[in-house]
Structures are given as structure tokens and as C-alpha cells.
Scaffold this motif. Structure first.
Motif, mmCIF file in Angstrom:
data_model
loop_
_atom_site.group_PDB
_atom_site.id
_atom_site.type_symbol
_atom_site.label_atom_id
_atom_site.label_comp_id
_atom_site.label_asym_id
_atom_site.label_seq_id
_atom_site.Cartn_x
_atom_site.Cartn_y
_atom_site.Cartn_z
ATOM 1 N N GLU A 25 -51.369 -33.712 -13.376
ATOM 2 C CA GLU A 25 -51.580 -35.345 -14.111
ATOM 3 C C GLU A 25 -50.497 -36.022 -14.443
ATOM 4 N N GLY A 28 -49.642 -38.254 -11.482
ATOM 5 C CA GLY A 28 -50.829 -39.241 -11.662
ATOM 6 C C GLY A 28 -51.534 -38.671 -10.020
ATOM 7 N N VAL A 31 -57.088 -37.255 -13.174
ATOM 8 C CA VAL A 31 -57.531 -37.829 -14.054
ATOM 9 C C VAL A 31 -58.317 -37.147 -14.355
ATOM 10 N N ASN A 50 -57.495 -38.635 -9.115
ATOM 11 C CA ASN A 50 -57.094 -39.606 -8.918
ATOM 12 C C ASN A 50 -56.880 -41.548 -8.213
ATOM 13 N N GLY A 53 -53.691 -43.125 -7.047
ATOM 14 C CA GLY A 53 -52.673 -41.619 -7.206
ATOM 15 C C GLY A 53 -52.100 -41.658 -5.966
ATOM 16 N N ARG A 114 -46.474 -45.200 -3.106
ATOM 17 C CA ARG A 114 -47.728 -44.573 -3.609
ATOM 18 C C ARG A 114 -48.146 -43.678 -2.213
#
Length: 355
Positions: A25, A28, A31, A50, A53, A114
Motif C-alpha cells: 500500500e 502505491g 488500495v 490500485n 499503481g 510507474r
């Protein structure tokens, strides 16, 4: 699912799961959803991927077109760019890749840090079958000398993951489509050429040369009883040729928005002939490896794929399948973009999934 459910399924302690979840978490990647109330005890708080993420891109390089897609961590398609051509010229394909890569990231405000990587789906030995693809030997043979991984990395500055195009489509169906319904299934994708994939014990089988269950080179009989490869009698290029001859518009097959209405006189016979050959392929698959189902998809409108699947299932029933368990032949669900979506899943699958 909740931390308690993750602990139950994984066999890890509740504290270990909690520690891992908190770390992911913080990175990222996970969630927490809204608390679920109404049961005995404390409310259950589900943990989810996420979507923002991680991101990934996938390019499908085909003999008639290329497509680049951007997906999020859940595998959902965010955006796409596409180009059609008579045959794949290296300069054309990589010009498209460089421009579309920047366009997709800029248009969607994607965080470069990302991006898990870029997957590449391409036919095995793209430079072969020159006479079938109606492509000049000089342009196609350049692919044989190309270091594809390095070239894509140079164009995008991303880690690169390469897979056979039909296997990539199979991966997309396995992860995003009907895959969870079956432990063992075969997959057929009808594109410019026909290809396939195989899932055994819940895992996609790639093979040593990334060409497992390719299907295209499978020997079958043509209408004269001569032995030919499946790809020469059960692929969209045969429909393209017939359309060009009768209507002068074979290239309409490259238009994603076209519903293929208006040329039933050509489409109907193509479906019937292709279904007969695919039924033979299904029988060959079932005689070698036990699968629960063969899922069929293709670069075609959904209603055409539905007809082709139904005709294939009927043609299979007419074959002498003594000794073969009755096989389910059903339509896949991802659709015509399965190859590029599967390519986009390759980096996420490699980085974040259990092997």
C-alpha cells in the motif's frame, strides 16, 4: 478480498499478510476499499489492486497492422493507437511505435516511473510465408536480422518482454477473459494468419521457442485433397483475397469500425470453409492433449466470431471423433484486440505474478 481471506488462502499468518499489505500500500500498488459491515465482528476491509499503481504498454506487430495499447495495473485498456499497412516495413512499424508511445503517455498523463515495461506480440518468423503475405522479400528479411528486443528498448527506453502473438492473445483471454472458467483449455485466434495457445493447469504454455500450440503450420487437406498448412486455408488473408477479387475492397477488413455487412456472398462461404478446417484442428488438439474447451477468437466483429464459432462446433460434430471425448468449442471473450492486450500484460505478469 480482506486480509483474513488472503491469510486463509495463502497459508500465511494474519500478521505477515498485514505487514506485506501495508508495504504494498505504501508503494502505491494496493488500495483499501470501503469497509463491509453487517457481519459478526469487526467490519471487513477489502484490499484491491490500485489501477494507477502500475502501467504497461503492449504492441502487436502483425502482417497487416500494428497496434499499441496502454493498460493499467488491473489490465484495463486506457488508450490505443493503430496503423494498417500492406506488409510490415521495419521503418514504418518503428516510426509508429516511437510516435504512438509518446502520444499515449502524453495524452493520458501517465507517470513514466510507474511503467512496468512494454510487451511485444509478433508472429513467429514474421519474415516467412512471403508469397502468402504478398510482401517483398527484401523488406521482410530485414526482420530476420533485427534484434527486436534491443530495437524496441531503444525506441521506448522500457524493459521489453516478447511473446508469440497468438500466445499473447491466449494470455489476455486467460487473465482478462474466460480463463478462470477452465484449468486446461486450447485457444485459437484467427487473424491475418491463424494461431493458437494452450493453458494447462492454469498456466499459459509458451514452449522453448515461444511457439507452443502455434497451429498455423498444422497440416490439413485443401478442397482438392492436397496437404497444405492450416494458415493457408483458415485465415483472414483468404477472406481478404476473396473480397479483393469480388468487391475490390479487401482492405476493409483492417477497419475496426466496419461490421462486415454487405459482402455476405463472400463471408458466408469463408466461414463455412474456415470452420471445417478449424474443426480438424480442434480434433487434432483433443487427440494429443486433454483440454476442457477450445476457445475461439479473432480480428473480426463479434457477430462474425460468433458465427464462426458455432459453425466450427457443428463441423466438429460431423467428424469421426471415436476415442476423443466430446469437446466444447466456444467463443472467447476478449475480442479482436487480444494480441496487443496480451502483450501489455506481459510486463505486469512477469514482474508481479507468481511464476
Amino acid at each position: 478480498m480482506s486480509s483474513a481471506e488472503i491469510a486463509r488462502r495463502s497459508g500465511l499468518s494474519a500478521q505477515t499478510v498485514s505487514n506485506i499489505a501495508r508495504a504494498l500500500e505504501a508503494d502505491g500498488l494496493l488500495v483499501r476499499g470501503p469497509a463491509i459491515r453487517g457481519k459478526v465482528g469487526k467490519p471487513s476491509v477489502p484490499i484491491e489492486l490500485n489501477p494507477s499503481g502500475a502501467y504497461s504498454l503492449g504492441i502487436s506487430i502483425g502482417r497487416r497492422s500494428a497496434e499499441l495499447v496502454l493498460v493499467d495495473f488491473s489490465g484495463s485498456q486506457i488508450d490505443a493507437e493503430r496503423i494498417a499497412y500492406p506488409y510490415p516495413v521495419i521503418e514504418t512499424v518503428f516510426g509508429f511505435l516511437r510516435e504512438s508511445f509518446q502520444t499515449l503517455l502524453r495524452r493520458n498523463g501517465t507517470d513514466r516511473t510507474r511503467i512496468a515495461g512494454i510487451g511485444v506480440a509478433r508472429p513467429n518468423r514474421l519474415w516467412d510465408w512471403l508469397e502468402v503475405a504478398n510482401a517483398p522479400e527484401t523488406a521482410m528479411k530485414k526482420w530476420q536480422l533485427l534484434d527486436l528486443e534491443q530495437a524496441v528498448q531503444d525506441a521506448t527506453d522500457c524493459d521489453v518482454f516478447i511473446e508469440n502473438d497468438a500466445t499473447s492473445a491466449c494470455l489476455a483471454e486467460h487473465l482478462l477473459g474466460r480463463g478462470p472458467e477452465f484449468s486446461d483449455f486450447a485457444y485459437i485466434f484467427v487473424g491475418s494468419f491463424v494461431g493458437g495457445g494452450l493453458v494447462l493447469k492454469g498456466k499459459v504454455v509458451s514452449g522453448q521457442t515461444l511457439n507452443a500450440a502455434a497451429l498455423g503450420p498444422m497440416p490439413v487437406a485443401d478442397e482438392r485433397g492436397q496437404t497444405v498448412q492450416l494458415l493457408s486455408v483458415a485465415s483472414l488473408y483468404t477472406l481478404e483475397q476473396a473480397l479483393e477479387k469480388s468487391h475490390g475492397q479487401g482492405r476493409v477488413l483492417q477497419d475496426d469500425e466496419h461490421d462486415w455487412d454487405g459482402f455476405e456472398g463472400v463471408l458466408g462461404p469463408w466461414i463455412q470453409t474456415t470452420a471445417e478446417k478449424l474443426a480438424w484442428a480442434c480434433a487434432s488438439i483433443a487427440s494429443v492433449v486433454e483440454v476442457e474447451c477450445v476457445l475461439l477468437d479473432g480480428a473480426m466483429p463479434p457477430h462474425v466470431c460468433e458465427r464462426l464459432t458455432a459453425e466450427t462446433a457443428e463441423a466438429f460434430k460431423r467428424l469421426d471423433t471415436t476415442g476423443i471425448e466430446m469437446l466444447r468449442i466456444e467463443r472467447a471473450s476478449v475480442g479482436r484486440h487480444a494480441r496487443s492486450l496480451g502483450a501489455a500484460l506481459l510486463p505486469i505478469h512477469a514482474r508481479y505474478f507468481l511464476a
